[in-house]
Every structure is written in C-alpha cells, then in structure tokens.
Enzyme design. Sequence first.
Site, PDB file in Angstrom:
ATOM      1  N   CYS A 286     -16.500   1.517   0.357  1.00  0.00           N
ATOM      2  CA  CYS A 286     -15.321   0.705   0.653  1.00  0.00           C
ATOM      3  C   CYS A 286     -14.913   0.796   2.117  1.00  0.00           C
ATOM      4  CB  CYS A 286     -14.161   1.113  -0.252  1.00  0.00           C
ATOM      5  SG  CYS A 286     -13.743   2.869  -0.106  1.00  0.00           S
TER       6      CYS A 286
ATOM      7  N   HIS B 216      -7.318   0.766  -6.471  1.00  0.00           N
ATOM      8  CA  HIS B 216      -7.509  -0.127  -5.317  1.00  0.00           C
ATOM      9  C   HIS B 216      -8.202  -1.417  -5.821  1.00  0.00           C
ATOM     10  CE1 HIS B 216      -7.767  -1.490  -1.338  1.00  0.00           C
ATOM     11  NE2 HIS B 216      -8.643  -0.662  -0.807  1.00  0.00           N
TER      12      HIS B 216
ATOM     13  N   ARG C 202     -13.782  -8.866   1.398  1.00  0.00           N
ATOM     14  CA  ARG C 202     -12.356  -8.586   1.184  1.00  0.00           C
ATOM     15  C   ARG C 202     -11.534  -9.849   1.471  1.00  0.00           C
ATOM     16  NH1 ARG C 202     -10.359  -3.457   1.327  1.00  0.00           N
ATOM     17  NH2 ARG C 202      -8.549  -4.549   0.478  1.00  0.00           N
TER      18      ARG C 202
ATOM     19  N   ARG D  50       0.877  -1.186   0.000  1.00  0.00           N
ATOM     20  CA  ARG D  50       0.000   0.000   0.000  1.00  0.00           C
ATOM     21  C   ARG D  50       0.901   1.218   0.000  1.00  0.00           C
ATOM     22  NH1 ARG D  50      -5.415   1.294   3.414  1.00  0.00           N
ATOM     23  NH2 ARG D  50      -6.134  -0.185   1.863  1.00  0.00           N
TER      24      ARG D  50
ATOM     25  N   GLN E  15     -10.041  -4.057  -3.411  1.00  0.00           N
ATOM     26  CA  GLN E  15     -11.363  -3.631  -2.946  1.00  0.00           C
ATOM     27  C   GLN E  15     -12.415  -3.968  -4.004  1.00  0.00           C
ATOM     28  OE1 GLN E  15     -12.405  -2.013   0.089  1.00  0.00           O
ATOM     29  NE2 GLN E  15     -14.353  -2.628  -0.800  1.00  0.00           N
TER      30      GLN E  15
ATOM     31  N   ASP F 249     -17.404   6.967  -1.620  1.00  0.00           N
ATOM     32  CA  ASP F 249     -16.127   6.873  -0.893  1.00  0.00           C
ATOM     33  C   ASP F 249     -15.856   8.257  -0.303  1.00  0.00           C
ATOM     34  OD1 ASP F 249     -13.588   6.133   0.020  1.00  0.00           O
ATOM     35  OD2 ASP F 249     -12.645   6.220  -1.962  1.00  0.00           O
TER      36      ASP F 249
HETATM   37  N1   CP Z   1     -11.386  -0.322   2.276  1.00  0.00           N
HETATM   38  C1   CP Z   1     -10.114  -0.377   2.720  1.00  0.00           C
HETATM   39  O1   CP Z   1      -9.163  -0.594   1.974  1.00  0.00           O
HETATM   40  O2   CP Z   1      -9.993  -0.173   4.052  1.00  0.00           O
HETATM   41  P1   CP Z   1      -8.628   0.010   4.862  1.00  0.00           P
HETATM   42  O3   CP Z   1      -8.057   1.352   4.471  1.00  0.00           O
HETATM   43  O4   CP Z   1      -9.039  -0.039   6.304  1.00  0.00           O
HETATM   44  O5   CP Z   1      -7.693  -1.106   4.494  1.00  0.00           O
HETATM   45  N1  NVA Z   2     -10.102   6.615  -1.471  1.00  0.00           N
HETATM   46  C1  NVA Z   2      -9.786   6.142  -0.136  1.00  0.00           C
HETATM   47  C2  NVA Z   2      -9.978   4.669  -0.072  1.00  0.00           C
HETATM   48  C3  NVA Z   2      -9.709   4.080   1.291  1.00  0.00           C
HETATM   49  C4  NVA Z   2      -9.902   2.599   1.315  1.00  0.00           C
HETATM   50  C5  NVA Z   2      -8.359   6.522   0.215  1.00  0.00           C
HETATM   51  O1  NVA Z   2      -7.477   6.344  -0.633  1.00  0.00           O
HETATM   52  O2  NVA Z   2      -8.117   6.988   1.328  1.00  0.00           O
END
Ligand code: CP
Ligand code: NVA
Length: 307
Positions: free
Chosen positions: A264, A129, A292, A102, A132, A224
């Site tokens: 998400c 992502h 997930r 990440r 997700q 989101d």
């Molecule tokens: N939806 C998602 O990726 O959540 P986290 O940021 O908690 O991993």
């Molecule tokens: N768009 C959000 C998604 C989190 C799972 C972010 O990147 O923070």
Amino acid sequence: MGALIGRDLLSMSDLTTDELHGLLNLAAELKSGKIHLKCQKILGLLFYKASTRTRVSFSAAMYRLGGQVLDLNPSVTQVSRGEPLIDTARVLDRYLDIVAIRTFDQRDLETFASYTDIPVINALTDLEHPCQVLADLQTIQESFNTLAGTTLTYVGDGSNNMAHSLLLGGALAGMNVRIAAPSGYQPLDEIVQKAKVLGSDRSEITITTDPIAAVEGAQVIYTDVWASMGQENTAESRIPVFQPYQVNEDLMSHADQSAIVLHCLPAHRGEEITDGVIEGRQSRVWDQAENRMHAQQALIASLLGVE
Ligand code: CP
Ligand code: NVA
C-alpha cells in the site's frame, strides 16, 4: 450505482459484492477515459495522521470531477483546541457535501458519521483502510481479469488496518485470503469471522504463522509496514519478530513466477520488503498507487450520485 447515494463507507464490509464490482467497473471506465463525470460539490479532508497518497489522490479525484476540496488540517482548526468531535461533525455537515476522515479509533469515525447526513469515508483508521483495498482490487483485476477464485497472501502485521480490510474486501470479491503473521499479530477474530460470513462458501480464509506455506500457489503477495502510524514507539522491538516475514527474493522463490507483489506504501525498504522485490518485475505498486485516484473518483461519484 444509485444504491450508494448518500451512504457512508466506514468499513469494507459496508459494501455488497455487487456494489464492490460496480465501483471497480466504474473505476476502470474512468481510468480508460471512456466516461467523464462532472459535479460541483465540496469534499472535506479531515486527517489526524500523515498522508501522501490518500490526501493527494482524493484531491485529484475530486478536482477531476470538477469539484472543490477543503483540507481541514486539525492543527489549524478548533479541533486542536479541543472542540468536541460531535460539534465539529454537525457544523461540517452544513458546509460540505462529502468528507473523508483519517483518524486513529474507528469509533470516532462512527461517531462522526452518526452526527452527519453527508457521506463519510474512512480514509484510514487503526482498524481498516477500505479505500486502499478498492485500489488493490482494481489492480488485481487488471492483472488477472478476475478476482473470484484468486488467492492473495498478506505477509506481515496481520493485526493492522490493511490486513483487516484485505480480509473483508477479498472475501466480498470471492477471493481466497491468507494472512501469514507472527503470533500476537494476527487479525482480530471479529474481522476473521465477518470475512468468513461475507465470503460464505466462495472464499477460503487462512490465518497462519508460516509465510512460506502461505505464499505457495498465491497469485498476489501483499505486505505493509511492520509498525503502523501511532505504533512508532514499538517499531524497534518489532523488527526481530517480523524479520522472518520479510517479502524478499527468497520468499518470492516459493511463490508462483506469475504472482504479483503489492504494497500500500509508504514502504520501509529493507524491513518488510527488499529493494529487489519492490523494484522487481513482479511489483505492481505504482499502478496500485495510481488506482487510488480512479477507485476513489468512482467512490465519490457513486456516493454523491454524480452522472
Ligand atoms: N497507502 C496510503 O494510504 O498512503 P498514505 O498514507 O500516503 O495516504
Ligand atoms: N498500516 C499502515 C498503512 C499506511 C497506509 C499504517 O496504518 O500506517
């Protein structure tokens, strides 16, 4: 799923439609308990941003497969003292069997993958992502028994990782994807063009600034956060821009009664979604979060060739 062995998942568009359906079918079988897969491999988690769902669902998925997980928190490794990414990649490649990353810049993920032989999974970047979206598609398939021909409307920041991966994943699955976002926050043109190619004549892609028209007739309403991780300093100024894009009871009154609502998570209740909608009868967000784990178990098993 043999074709996925040893591959990376850096973008939703790394999959073909058949591979996507194969993963979703495997995820459904794993969820139902019909099959049990076992492996003794090691998954590394290299996360430069916070995470609850992705970190825990990847760990749970790997433990359920019988494997081990190493949490490579960058702050306690030499990464935080400036060891180059390409050196870290080559070293971790010798220890791990698979790694989920990440990070901020998609190019860092691509660089890492180009210096490793093990499968590299995008666990979220600023651009995409995909993990997700695997869970999102599993959830939609559970609700409607099909993906092709259904319409998903994403309302909110159309320029973020979720909007991009939903465009690509929805198109791959033959869904119609509508993005309703304020001007200045619309998806990257490069992603829209890629989605149009992936969907060819099976999928309709619509980019609009009108949230009401966009939710009419849609089976899935998705939102989101208005400010993603790394954009915290613009969060206040985004609120008035995104207010007309809140998924609330009024917007839902323009959608089908049978439409489902996805997010998400994490959610900012009272901003992009109201308490009433996220807790309401159309919300499927908790099933979506559970999926997930199943979708990623299917992904890890397929990339490692676990039988
Ligand atoms: N939806 C998602 O990726 O959540 P986290 O940021 O908690 O991993
Ligand atoms: N768009 C959000 C998604 C989190 C799972 C972010 O990147 O923070």
